[in-house]
Design a protein around this motif. Structure first.
Motif, mmCIF file in Angstrom:
data_model
loop_
_atom_site.group_PDB
_atom_site.id
_atom_site.type_symbol
_atom_site.label_atom_id
_atom_site.label_comp_id
_atom_site.label_asym_id
_atom_site.label_seq_id
_atom_site.Cartn_x
_atom_site.Cartn_y
_atom_site.Cartn_z
ATOM 1 N N ASP A 81 0.824 -1.209 0.000
ATOM 2 C CA ASP A 81 0.000 0.000 0.000
ATOM 3 C C ASP A 81 0.859 1.260 0.000
ATOM 4 O OD1 ASP A 81 -2.484 -1.201 -0.107
ATOM 5 O OD2 ASP A 81 -2.752 -1.256 2.061
ATOM 6 N N LEU A 82 1.914 1.271 0.825
ATOM 7 C CA LEU A 82 2.782 2.441 0.886
ATOM 8 C C LEU A 82 3.578 2.618 -0.395
ATOM 9 C CD1 LEU A 82 4.025 2.264 4.592
ATOM 10 C CD2 LEU A 82 2.330 3.822 3.603
ATOM 11 N N ALA A 83 3.952 1.514 -1.028
ATOM 12 C CA ALA A 83 4.642 1.599 -2.313
ATOM 13 C C ALA A 83 3.729 2.215 -3.371
ATOM 14 C CB ALA A 83 5.104 0.213 -2.751
ATOM 15 N N ARG A 84 2.475 1.817 -3.349
ATOM 16 C CA ARG A 84 1.509 2.392 -4.299
ATOM 17 C C ARG A 84 1.353 3.893 -4.060
ATOM 18 N NH1 ARG A 84 -4.276 2.333 -3.801
ATOM 19 N NH2 ARG A 84 -4.078 0.876 -2.068
ATOM 20 N N LEU A 85 1.310 4.297 -2.784
ATOM 21 C CA LEU A 85 1.195 5.719 -2.467
ATOM 22 C C LEU A 85 2.441 6.471 -2.917
ATOM 23 C CD1 LEU A 85 -0.340 8.018 -1.032
ATOM 24 C CD2 LEU A 85 0.931 7.422 1.039
ATOM 25 N N ALA A 86 3.620 5.878 -2.700
ATOM 26 C CA ALA A 86 4.857 6.539 -3.122
ATOM 27 C C ALA A 86 4.868 6.765 -4.636
ATOM 28 C CB ALA A 86 6.063 5.712 -2.693
ATOM 29 N N THR A 87 4.395 5.786 -5.375
ATOM 30 C CA THR A 87 4.331 5.923 -6.831
ATOM 31 C C THR A 87 3.396 7.053 -7.227
ATOM 32 O OG1 THR A 87 4.828 3.580 -7.159
ATOM 33 C CG2 THR A 87 3.765 4.743 -8.978
ATOM 34 N N HIS A 88 2.228 7.105 -6.596
ATOM 35 C CA HIS A 88 1.262 8.170 -6.898
ATOM 36 C C HIS A 88 1.838 9.542 -6.573
ATOM 37 C CE1 HIS A 88 -1.674 5.293 -7.944
ATOM 38 N NE2 HIS A 88 -2.197 5.058 -6.752
ATOM 39 N N ALA A 89 2.524 9.667 -5.425
ATOM 40 C CA ALA A 89 3.090 10.963 -5.031
ATOM 41 C C ALA A 89 4.222 11.366 -5.971
ATOM 42 C CB ALA A 89 3.580 10.898 -3.591
ATOM 43 N N ALA A 90 5.055 10.406 -6.367
ATOM 44 C CA ALA A 90 6.151 10.706 -7.285
ATOM 45 C C ALA A 90 5.621 11.164 -8.642
ATOM 46 C CB ALA A 90 7.042 9.476 -7.460
ATOM 47 N N GLU A 91 4.451 10.658 -9.014
ATOM 48 C CA GLU A 91 3.826 11.048 -10.274
ATOM 49 C C GLU A 91 3.040 12.347 -10.157
ATOM 50 O OE1 GLU A 91 3.149 6.475 -11.962
ATOM 51 O OE2 GLU A 91 1.480 7.602 -11.084
ATOM 52 N N GLY A 92 2.956 12.894 -8.929
ATOM 53 C CA GLY A 92 2.247 14.147 -8.721
ATOM 54 C C GLY A 92 0.761 14.009 -8.527
ATOM 55 N N ARG A 93 0.287 12.776 -8.314
ATOM 56 C CA ARG A 93 -1.149 12.567 -8.156
ATOM 57 C C ARG A 93 -1.638 12.888 -6.752
ATOM 58 N NH1 ARG A 93 -3.068 6.894 -9.876
ATOM 59 N NH2 ARG A 93 -5.040 7.935 -9.372
ATOM 60 N N THR A 94 -0.737 12.953 -5.780
ATOM 61 C CA THR A 94 -1.080 13.302 -4.414
ATOM 62 C C THR A 94 0.173 13.822 -3.743
ATOM 63 O OG1 THR A 94 -2.207 12.523 -2.404
ATOM 64 C CG2 THR A 94 -0.564 11.047 -3.382
ATOM 65 N N ALA A 95 0.024 14.283 -2.507
ATOM 66 C CA ALA A 95 1.169 14.738 -1.718
ATOM 67 C C ALA A 95 1.380 13.767 -0.565
ATOM 68 C CB ALA A 95 0.926 16.140 -1.182
ATOM 69 N N ALA A 96 2.632 13.449 -0.274
ATOM 70 C CA ALA A 96 2.916 12.518 0.813
ATOM 71 C C ALA A 96 4.243 12.856 1.461
ATOM 72 C CB ALA A 96 2.934 11.076 0.309
ATOM 73 N N LEU A 97 4.277 12.706 2.781
ATOM 74 C CA LEU A 97 5.503 12.864 3.559
ATOM 75 C C LEU A 97 5.762 11.546 4.269
ATOM 76 C CD1 LEU A 97 7.825 14.430 4.888
ATOM 77 C CD2 LEU A 97 6.178 15.324 6.552
ATOM 78 N N PHE A 98 6.781 10.827 3.829
ATOM 79 C CA PHE A 98 7.161 9.538 4.399
ATOM 80 C C PHE A 98 8.250 9.768 5.442
ATOM 81 C CE2 PHE A 98 5.419 8.589 0.277
ATOM 82 C CZ PHE A 98 4.815 7.341 0.388
ATOM 83 N N THR A 99 8.093 9.223 6.649
ATOM 84 C CA THR A 99 9.096 9.418 7.686
ATOM 85 C C THR A 99 9.614 8.082 8.209
ATOM 86 O OG1 THR A 99 7.605 9.442 9.603
ATOM 87 C CG2 THR A 99 7.853 11.503 8.381
ATOM 88 N N CYS A 100 10.875 8.059 8.637
ATOM 89 C CA CYS A 100 11.528 6.919 9.275
ATOM 90 C C CYS A 100 11.343 5.627 8.467
ATOM 91 C CB CYS A 100 11.049 6.779 10.714
ATOM 92 S SG CYS A 100 12.120 5.706 11.707
ATOM 93 N N TYR A 101 10.578 4.670 8.956
ATOM 94 C CA TYR A 101 10.322 3.445 8.194
ATOM 95 C C TYR A 101 9.775 3.781 6.804
ATOM 96 C CZ TYR A 101 7.644 -0.813 6.953
ATOM 97 O OH TYR A 101 7.093 -1.906 6.323
ATOM 98 N N GLY A 102 8.953 4.813 6.731
ATOM 99 C CA GLY A 102 8.349 5.192 5.456
ATOM 100 C C GLY A 102 9.348 5.578 4.393
ATOM 101 N N GLU A 181 7.398 17.438 -7.002
ATOM 102 C CA GLU A 181 6.988 18.542 -6.140
ATOM 103 C C GLU A 181 6.141 18.088 -4.970
ATOM 104 O OE1 GLU A 181 8.207 21.490 -6.703
ATOM 105 O OE2 GLU A 181 9.158 20.826 -8.565
ATOM 106 N N ARG A 182 5.769 16.776 -4.932
ATOM 107 C CA ARG A 182 4.759 16.369 -3.960
ATOM 108 C C ARG A 182 5.128 15.163 -3.107
ATOM 109 N NH1 ARG A 182 -0.131 18.751 -5.201
ATOM 110 N NH2 ARG A 182 -1.409 16.960 -4.609
ATOM 111 N N LEU A 183 6.285 14.572 -3.328
ATOM 112 C CA LEU A 183 6.730 13.488 -2.462
ATOM 113 C C LEU A 183 7.932 13.954 -1.646
ATOM 114 C CD1 LEU A 183 7.218 9.730 -3.287
ATOM 115 C CD2 LEU A 183 8.862 10.958 -1.882
ATOM 116 N N TYR A 184 7.780 13.891 -0.330
ATOM 117 C CA TYR A 184 8.858 14.208 0.596
ATOM 118 C C TYR A 184 9.117 12.996 1.485
ATOM 119 C CZ TYR A 184 8.879 19.209 -0.531
ATOM 120 O OH TYR A 184 9.008 20.420 -1.173
ATOM 121 N N ALA A 185 10.365 12.857 1.910
ATOM 122 C CA ALA A 185 10.709 11.755 2.809
ATOM 123 C C ALA A 185 11.799 12.210 3.773
ATOM 124 C CB ALA A 185 11.192 10.549 2.007
#
Length: 241
Positions: A81-102, A181-185
């Protein structure tokens, strides 16, 4: 409906509850402004990127580098699920901030390498912004050097392909990056106060992050450290998206 969702990867309910509150208060969101999805016990909704404008992903006692055969079904599913979210954020479809394990999930998903070669002791550390970090919309208002807290058994020597390195230190070279512009880690924890972090330490006291006999000494160092800068990243994140 709240614009943001906290995604929990912590099996320990008390730790997940506290982490949710830490993210909410650090971002200065009111109760009801931050939804919660417990990925240990439920799947990320198929329409998640349409339901929420952005996501914050917390830490976990899980490790990305564990052999796949040793991972529980819950870990395998939440990593998917988190991999799918990372892909969406990298493509600019959403914004996500992944921390530590993320950050490990995001790095691996985007073609980077995660290993046991870059752990950090539990407690305070010094983070240094890169030149790109000083110009970043979320990180640019921070001092070039600031204190944060870490506790992890794995990390990366370099960000994944296409990522912009925003922050680093000697022990773990990749402390923060941005993709598009929308994936941070971040490898460090941007959300906890000193009190919240030491309470989390107590929950994981026997999980191998530190010698249990050293708890009081580490806690004292955490409480003596100013942790005012990392939460500004969360406030900038929710303000931007």
């Amino acid at each position: 409906m709240p614009r943001f969702a906290y995604l929990s990867a912590r099996p320990q309910h008390s730790a997940a509850d506290a982490e949710y509150e830490s993210f909410r208060t650090a971002a200065r969101l009111e109760p009801g402004e931050l939804d919660r999805v417990d990925l240990v016990h439920e799947r990320l909704p198929a329409d998640a990127v349409d339901r929420w404008a952005g996501f914050v992903v917390g830490g976990s006692p899980f490790n990305v580098t564990e052999p796949e055969a040793a991972k529980t079904d819950e870990q395998v599913l939440l990593e998917a699920d988190l991999a799918r979210l990372a892909t969406h954020a990298a493509e600019g479809r959403t914004a996500a901030l992944f921390t530590c394990y993320g950050i490990g999930i995001a790095t691996r998903t985007l073609g980077g390498d995660v290993s046991r070669g870059y752990p950090e002791d539990t407690g305070p550390t010094t983070i240094t912004l890169t030149e790109a970090g000083t110009r970043d919309p979320l990180f640019g208002a921070l001092p070039t050097r600031f204190s944060a807290v870490t506790a992890h058994k794995e990390g990366s020597a370099a960000p994944p392909p296409g990522a912009v390195l925003l922050a680093t230190n000697d022990a773990c070279p990749v402390q923060a990056y941005r993709v598009g512009e929308r994936l941070y880690a971040t490898q460090f924890h941007p959300e906890p106060t000193a009190r919240a972090f030491t309470e989390r330490m107590a929950i994981y006291r026997d999980d191998g992050y530190f010698d249990a006999m050293d708890y009081e000494a580490i806690a004292a160092r955490v409480h003596a450290t100013a942790l005012s800068e990392p939460p500004r990243i969360l406030r900038a994140f929710v303000g931007a998206f």
